[in-house]
Design a protein around this motif. Structure first.
Motif, PDB file in Angstrom:
ATOM      1  N   THR A 112       0.835  -1.207   0.000  1.00 47.65           N
ATOM      2  CA  THR A 112       0.000   0.000   0.000  1.00 47.65           C
ATOM      3  C   THR A 112       0.865   1.251   0.000  1.00 47.65           C
ATOM      4  OG1 THR A 112      -0.136  -0.091   2.411  1.00 47.65           O
ATOM      5  CG2 THR A 112      -1.916  -1.144   1.158  1.00 47.65           C
ATOM      6  N   SER A 113       2.132   1.100   0.402  1.00 43.96           N
ATOM      7  CA  SER A 113       3.110   2.191   0.311  1.00 43.96           C
ATOM      8  C   SER A 113       4.505   1.583   0.384  1.00 43.96           C
ATOM      9  CB  SER A 113       2.916   3.216   1.434  1.00 43.96           C
ATOM     10  OG  SER A 113       3.188   2.636   2.693  1.00 43.96           O
TER      11      SER A 113
ATOM     12  N   TYR B  71      -4.406  -3.156 -13.180  1.00 41.06           N
ATOM     13  CA  TYR B  71      -3.189  -2.384 -13.418  1.00 41.06           C
ATOM     14  C   TYR B  71      -3.224  -1.173 -12.483  1.00 41.06           C
ATOM     15  CZ  TYR B  71      -1.022  -4.622 -17.461  1.00 41.06           C
ATOM     16  OH  TYR B  71      -0.349  -5.491 -18.281  1.00 41.06           O
ATOM     17  N   PRO B  72      -2.054  -0.675 -12.056  1.00 44.25           N
ATOM     18  CA  PRO B  72      -2.069   0.543 -11.243  1.00 44.25           C
ATOM     19  C   PRO B  72      -2.859   1.635 -11.951  1.00 44.25           C
ATOM     20  CG  PRO B  72       0.149  -0.373 -11.362  1.00 44.25           C
ATOM     21  CD  PRO B  72      -0.687  -1.166 -12.322  1.00 44.25           C
TER      22      PRO B  72
ATOM     23  N   GLY C 219       4.921   5.023  -5.973  1.00 41.85           N
ATOM     24  CA  GLY C 219       5.385   4.667  -4.632  1.00 41.85           C
ATOM     25  C   GLY C 219       4.820   3.384  -4.078  1.00 41.85           C
ATOM     26  N   ARG C 220       4.284   2.519  -4.939  1.00 41.15           N
ATOM     27  CA  ARG C 220       3.720   1.241  -4.501  1.00 41.15           C
ATOM     28  C   ARG C 220       4.206   0.118  -5.415  1.00 41.15           C
ATOM     29  NH1 ARG C 220      -0.472   4.931  -4.650  1.00 41.15           N
ATOM     30  NH2 ARG C 220      -1.399   5.489  -2.637  1.00 41.15           N
ATOM     31  N   LEU C 221       4.087  -1.110  -4.924  1.00 45.94           N
ATOM     32  CA  LEU C 221       4.448  -2.282  -5.712  1.00 45.94           C
ATOM     33  C   LEU C 221       3.200  -3.074  -6.085  1.00 45.94           C
ATOM     34  CD1 LEU C 221       7.585  -3.647  -3.809  1.00 45.94           C
ATOM     35  CD2 LEU C 221       7.555  -2.622  -6.097  1.00 45.94           C
TER      36      LEU C 221
END
Length: 295
Positions: free
Chosen positions: A131-132, A195-196, A157-159
């Motif tokens: 989440t971060s 997808y992000p 900033g996330r995976l």
């Protein structure tokens, strides 16, 4: 006497017709999210007994408010609120350490929900790894993403797991299959993280171009294969998804809705209309996260 009998029979027939015309069952569900200990468990530092007491209180409120289904968040960040050979224990369970909490939360929820006449649909985020933060070394040493760093991609900033990889698709299918085999659940449910959001396209590629369409096909393949896996194990277990509330705006496609918000087709590469049309999901619950009057 004959008139009374005839009247009674007519009332019985009318009652049967009314019952037949009514829905067989409504799904009145509530979400219990684990991420950041928002709903349950409310803290990762509480004892097993305290976590269980919190759950019973929540389930009793569900009964009092006429809910018949609970959507339990059991895989918030590719981790587990259940016993798994594929995913590590969630850090939201036990002092943030991602270790055995001393009981099986999912088994306990199922037991207590069934006692109250409620169904349990388990809620998973298929791709979100963090989440971060993007440091894989901060993950549990047994986390699949830490063992397979090439499975991941980073954004904002996330995976996330990379949806285009065959290994990732198979891992999601294996994870879902394990849950369906091992637990008496009523449904598998996916959140809206595909997808992000607004993951950039390569330079020169358009949002309806080859790369964008390929991304949508990867997500659709995962969705269809997950449903196929579920039904091959337990045909009665339902598969649902809660995508972003808008497929496409009418400004993008005349078949879209008369809205002006973020579109799942473009923002998440999720072709939700295709899933419905091809029966890749049993039900769909769009997330409508905006106030009345705002479209």
């Amino acid at each position: 006497m004959n008139k009374k009998i005839l009247l009674l029979l007519c009332c019985m027939v009318l009652g049967i017709l009314c019952v037949s015309a009514a829905p067989k069952r409504e799904m009145r569900a509530t979400w219990l999210t684990a991420v950041a200990n928002i709903d349950w468990p409310m803290s990762s530092t509480k004892t097993v007994e305290a976590q269980q007491a919190e759950l019973l209180e929540l389930l009793d409120v569900c009964v009092e408010t006429n809910m018949n289904t609970v959507l339990l968040h059991i895989r918030p960040a590719c981790d587990a609120l259940y016993k798994s050979k594929y995913e590590p224990w969630s850090s939201y369970l036990n002092h943030g350490r991602g270790v055995d909490p001393g009981y099986d939360p999912l088994a306990y929820v199922i037991e207590q929900a069934k006692l109250r006449g409620m169904k349990v649909h388990v809620w998973l985020n298929p791709y979100r790894v963090t989440t971060s933060g993007t440091d894989l070394n901060q993950l549990n040493i047994n986390h699949p993403a830490r063992k397979n760093p090439d499975w991941t991609l980073s954004h904002d900033g996330r995976l996330y797991y990379n949806p285009e990889l065959p290994e990732v698709k198979q891992h999601i299918i294996d994870t879902v299959s394990e849950i369906v085999r091992n637990y008496d659940i009523d449904g598998i449910h996916f959140d809206d993280y595909f997808y992000p959001a607004n993951y950039p396209l390569p330079e020169g590629e358009g949002r309806d171009g080859q790369v964008a369409n390929s991304r949508r096909n990867h997500i659709t393949e995962m969705i269809s294969r997950v449903k196929e896996a579920i039904k091959s194990i337990k045909p009665n277990v339902e598969f649902g998804v809660s995508p972003r509330g808008i497929w496409k705006n009418k400004g993008s496609d005349l078949q879209g809705s008369d809205t002006r918000g973020s579109e799942s087709y473009y923002a998440d590469y999720a072709d939700t209309i295709k899933w419905v049309q091809n029966n890749y999901v049993d039900y769909i619950v769009p997330q409508v996260y905006w106030e009345f009057g705002l479209s």
